[in-house]
Each structure stands twice: as structure tokens, then as C-alpha cells.
Design a protein around this motif. Structure first.
Motif, PDB file in Angstrom:
ATOM      1  N   MET A  20       3.360   0.794   4.757  1.00  0.00           N
ATOM      2  CA  MET A  20       4.133   2.026   4.624  1.00  0.00           C
ATOM      3  C   MET A  20       3.507   2.937   3.579  1.00  0.00           C
ATOM      4  SD  MET A  20       7.573   0.973   2.623  1.00  0.00           S
ATOM      5  CE  MET A  20       7.573   0.912   0.846  1.00  0.00           C
ATOM      6  N   LEU A  21       3.612   4.226   3.828  1.00  0.00           N
ATOM      7  CA  LEU A  21       3.196   5.260   2.884  1.00  0.00           C
ATOM      8  C   LEU A  21       4.446   6.000   2.466  1.00  0.00           C
ATOM      9  CD1 LEU A  21       0.532   4.777   4.536  1.00  0.00           C
ATOM     10  CD2 LEU A  21       0.039   7.163   4.101  1.00  0.00           C
ATOM     11  N   ARG A  22       4.597   6.215   1.158  1.00  0.00           N
ATOM     12  CA  ARG A  22       5.753   6.933   0.622  1.00  0.00           C
ATOM     13  C   ARG A  22       5.297   7.784  -0.565  1.00  0.00           C
ATOM     14  NH1 ARG A  22       7.387   4.755   4.519  1.00  0.00           N
ATOM     15  NH2 ARG A  22       9.247   3.535   4.856  1.00  0.00           N
ATOM     16  N   CYS A  23       5.985   8.898  -0.751  1.00  0.00           N
ATOM     17  CA  CYS A  23       5.761   9.755  -1.907  1.00  0.00           C
ATOM     18  C   CYS A  23       7.118  10.036  -2.549  1.00  0.00           C
ATOM     19  CB  CYS A  23       5.091  11.053  -1.483  1.00  0.00           C
ATOM     20  SG  CYS A  23       4.764  12.181  -2.844  1.00  0.00           S
ATOM     21  N   ILE A  37      -3.959  -2.593   9.734  1.00  0.00           N
ATOM     22  CA  ILE A  37      -4.662  -1.312   9.610  1.00  0.00           C
ATOM     23  C   ILE A  37      -5.380  -1.289   8.265  1.00  0.00           C
ATOM     24  CG2 ILE A  37      -4.379   1.178   9.429  1.00  0.00           C
ATOM     25  CD1 ILE A  37      -2.082   0.934  11.389  1.00  0.00           C
ATOM     26  N   ASN A  38      -6.618  -0.857   8.279  1.00  0.00           N
ATOM     27  CA  ASN A  38      -7.439  -0.796   7.078  1.00  0.00           C
ATOM     28  C   ASN A  38      -6.918   0.305   6.155  1.00  0.00           C
ATOM     29  OD1 ASN A  38      -9.468  -0.298   5.190  1.00  0.00           O
ATOM     30  ND2 ASN A  38     -11.090  -0.837   6.616  1.00  0.00           N
ATOM     31  N   ARG A  39      -6.631  -0.066   4.909  1.00  0.00           N
ATOM     32  CA  ARG A  39      -6.106   0.914   3.940  1.00  0.00           C
ATOM     33  C   ARG A  39      -7.051   2.078   3.705  1.00  0.00           C
ATOM     34  NH1 ARG A  39      -2.536  -1.102  -0.839  1.00  0.00           N
ATOM     35  NH2 ARG A  39      -1.152  -2.503   0.256  1.00  0.00           N
ATOM     36  N   VAL A  40      -8.344   1.823   3.719  1.00  0.00           N
ATOM     37  CA  VAL A  40      -9.318   2.893   3.483  1.00  0.00           C
ATOM     38  C   VAL A  40      -9.189   3.979   4.547  1.00  0.00           C
ATOM     39  CG1 VAL A  40     -11.784   3.423   3.361  1.00  0.00           C
ATOM     40  CG2 VAL A  40     -10.906   1.344   2.292  1.00  0.00           C
ATOM     41  N   ARG A  41      -8.914   3.579   5.774  1.00  0.00           N
ATOM     42  CA  ARG A  41      -8.758   4.551   6.854  1.00  0.00           C
ATOM     43  C   ARG A  41      -7.470   5.358   6.716  1.00  0.00           C
ATOM     44  NH1 ARG A  41     -10.824   2.244  12.521  1.00  0.00           N
ATOM     45  NH2 ARG A  41     -13.015   2.529  12.038  1.00  0.00           N
ATOM     46  N   LEU A  42      -6.547   4.898   5.887  1.00  0.00           N
ATOM     47  CA  LEU A  42      -5.273   5.598   5.731  1.00  0.00           C
ATOM     48  C   LEU A  42      -5.335   6.764   4.753  1.00  0.00           C
ATOM     49  CD1 LEU A  42      -2.673   2.720   5.823  1.00  0.00           C
ATOM     50  CD2 LEU A  42      -3.168   4.438   7.550  1.00  0.00           C
ATOM     51  N   VAL A  45      -5.375   9.950   6.592  1.00  0.00           N
ATOM     52  CA  VAL A  45      -4.067  10.106   7.230  1.00  0.00           C
ATOM     53  C   VAL A  45      -3.057  10.617   6.203  1.00  0.00           C
ATOM     54  CG1 VAL A  45      -2.162   8.855   8.318  1.00  0.00           C
ATOM     55  CG2 VAL A  45      -4.520   8.342   8.976  1.00  0.00           C
ATOM     56  N   ALA A  46      -3.076  10.043   5.000  1.00  0.00           N
ATOM     57  CA  ALA A  46      -2.179  10.491   3.925  1.00  0.00           C
ATOM     58  C   ALA A  46      -2.473  11.932   3.534  1.00  0.00           C
ATOM     59  CB  ALA A  46      -2.310   9.562   2.719  1.00  0.00           C
ATOM     60  N   GLU A  47      -3.746  12.309   3.482  1.00  0.00           N
ATOM     61  CA  GLU A  47      -4.111  13.696   3.159  1.00  0.00           C
ATOM     62  C   GLU A  47      -3.577  14.657   4.212  1.00  0.00           C
ATOM     63  OE1 GLU A  47      -8.292  12.763   0.792  1.00  0.00           O
ATOM     64  OE2 GLU A  47      -8.332  13.172   2.931  1.00  0.00           O
ATOM     65  N   ASN A  48      -3.722  14.302   5.484  1.00  0.00           N
ATOM     66  CA  ASN A  48      -3.220  15.164   6.572  1.00  0.00           C
ATOM     67  C   ASN A  48      -1.697  15.264   6.538  1.00  0.00           C
ATOM     68  OD1 ASN A  48      -5.769  15.724   7.551  1.00  0.00           O
ATOM     69  ND2 ASN A  48      -5.743  14.028   8.992  1.00  0.00           N
ATOM     70  N   LEU A  49      -1.042  14.147   6.289  1.00  0.00           N
ATOM     71  CA  LEU A  49       0.417  14.149   6.202  1.00  0.00           C
ATOM     72  C   LEU A  49       0.884  15.025   5.037  1.00  0.00           C
ATOM     73  CD1 LEU A  49       3.106  13.102   7.255  1.00  0.00           C
ATOM     74  CD2 LEU A  49       2.739  11.023   5.910  1.00  0.00           C
ATOM     75  N   ILE A  75      -1.711   5.789  -5.216  1.00  0.00           N
ATOM     76  CA  ILE A  75      -2.971   6.490  -5.429  1.00  0.00           C
ATOM     77  C   ILE A  75      -2.683   7.985  -5.389  1.00  0.00           C
ATOM     78  CG2 ILE A  75      -4.379   4.621  -4.468  1.00  0.00           C
ATOM     79  CD1 ILE A  75      -4.778   6.358  -1.995  1.00  0.00           C
ATOM     80  N   ILE A  76      -3.509   8.740  -6.078  1.00  0.00           N
ATOM     81  CA  ILE A  76      -3.332  10.195  -6.123  1.00  0.00           C
ATOM     82  C   ILE A  76      -4.021  10.796  -4.907  1.00  0.00           C
ATOM     83  CG2 ILE A  76      -3.806  12.308  -7.420  1.00  0.00           C
ATOM     84  CD1 ILE A  76      -1.791  10.486  -8.786  1.00  0.00           C
ATOM     85  N   ILE A  77      -3.251  11.561  -4.149  1.00  0.00           N
ATOM     86  CA  ILE A  77      -3.768  12.229  -2.942  1.00  0.00           C
ATOM     87  C   ILE A  77      -3.621  13.731  -3.139  1.00  0.00           C
ATOM     88  CG2 ILE A  77      -3.444  12.584  -0.462  1.00  0.00           C
ATOM     89  CD1 ILE A  77      -4.495   9.845  -0.998  1.00  0.00           C
TER      90      ILE A  77
END
Length: 120
Positions: A20-23, A37-42, A45-49, A75-77
Motif C-alpha cells: 500500500m501507498l499512503r500519504c 510488485i517491485n518497490r523500485v517500480r512503484l 507510480v507514486a510520482e504520477n499519483l 520516502i520523499i516523493i
């Protein structure tokens, strides 16, 4: 927080049910994915979201929330440069200076229209 005005901490957390991704600062930044799912590939995805959520705030005329300090597991996005430029155009230059905690670089003058600000 660093001098990145629009960078937000995002939690990447994995358990048996998936990833899960949360802010904390932007509750709309929320994504649940299956395991494996590979975290590096996310990261992209987090930047686009983050871009999509910030664009929605800008279109609705909402103030962008301040980013909180990073906590464990986050992590800081940062959003794309195009979204940062659009967000800056909708902010008061004084707020940008305050968020940067320093005098703004020269290029901020091109992003922010000061013509209706009067003398300061």
C-alpha cells in the motif's frame, strides 16, 4: 523538511495482503496493490499519483497542504516540474518564500505573476 516546496512523504508498506501507498498530508494519495510488485517500480507510480492529486487540488482552487516531516518507512516523493510550476502560479509569493524558508531564487519571478500584488 528540505527546501523542496512540494515534496511529500509517502509510506510504502507491505503485508500479506499486498503493498500500500499512503500519504498523511494528502489522503487522496492512496493505492493498494497485490503482493510481488517491485518497490523500485512503484516510485514512478507514486510520482504520477501525486501529480494527479495535486492537479486536482489546483483545479478545485484548494490550498496545497504543507508536507510533514518524513517518518520511518516513508520516502520523499516530488511531483513533476510541470505540476510544481502550475502549483507555484496559484500560490502567493510570500507563501512560497515562507515554505522555502529563504529568499526565492530568481526563476520564481517567472512562475508567479506579481503584477496584482502591489508594492511590498
Amino acid at each position: 523538511m528540505s527546501s523542496l516546496v512540494f515534496a511529500y512523504p509517502i509510506l510504502f508498506q507491505e503485508d500479506d495482503s499486498g503493498l500500500m501507498l499512503r500519504c498523511r498530508d494528502l489522503p487522496e494519495v492512496r493505492l493498494d496493490l497485490p503482493t510481488g510488485i517491485n518497490r523500485v517500480r512503484l516510485v514512478p507510480v507514486a510520482e504520477n499519483l501525486l501529480d494527479l492529486v495535486l492537479e486536482a487540488y489546483i483545479l478545485r482552487g484548494l490550498l496545497l497542504p504543507r508536507a510533514s516531516e518524513r517518518q520511518a518507512g516513508e520516502i520523499i516523493i516530488s511531483p513533476s516540474a510541470a505540476v510544481i510550476a502550475r502549483a507555484a502560479r496559484h500560490m502567493d509569493p510570500r507563501e512560497i518564500r515562507e515554505r522555502l524558508r529563504t529568499q526565492p531564487p530568481v526563476f520564481w519571478d517567472f512562475l508567479v505573476d506579481n503584477s496584482d500584488m502591489g508594492s511590498q
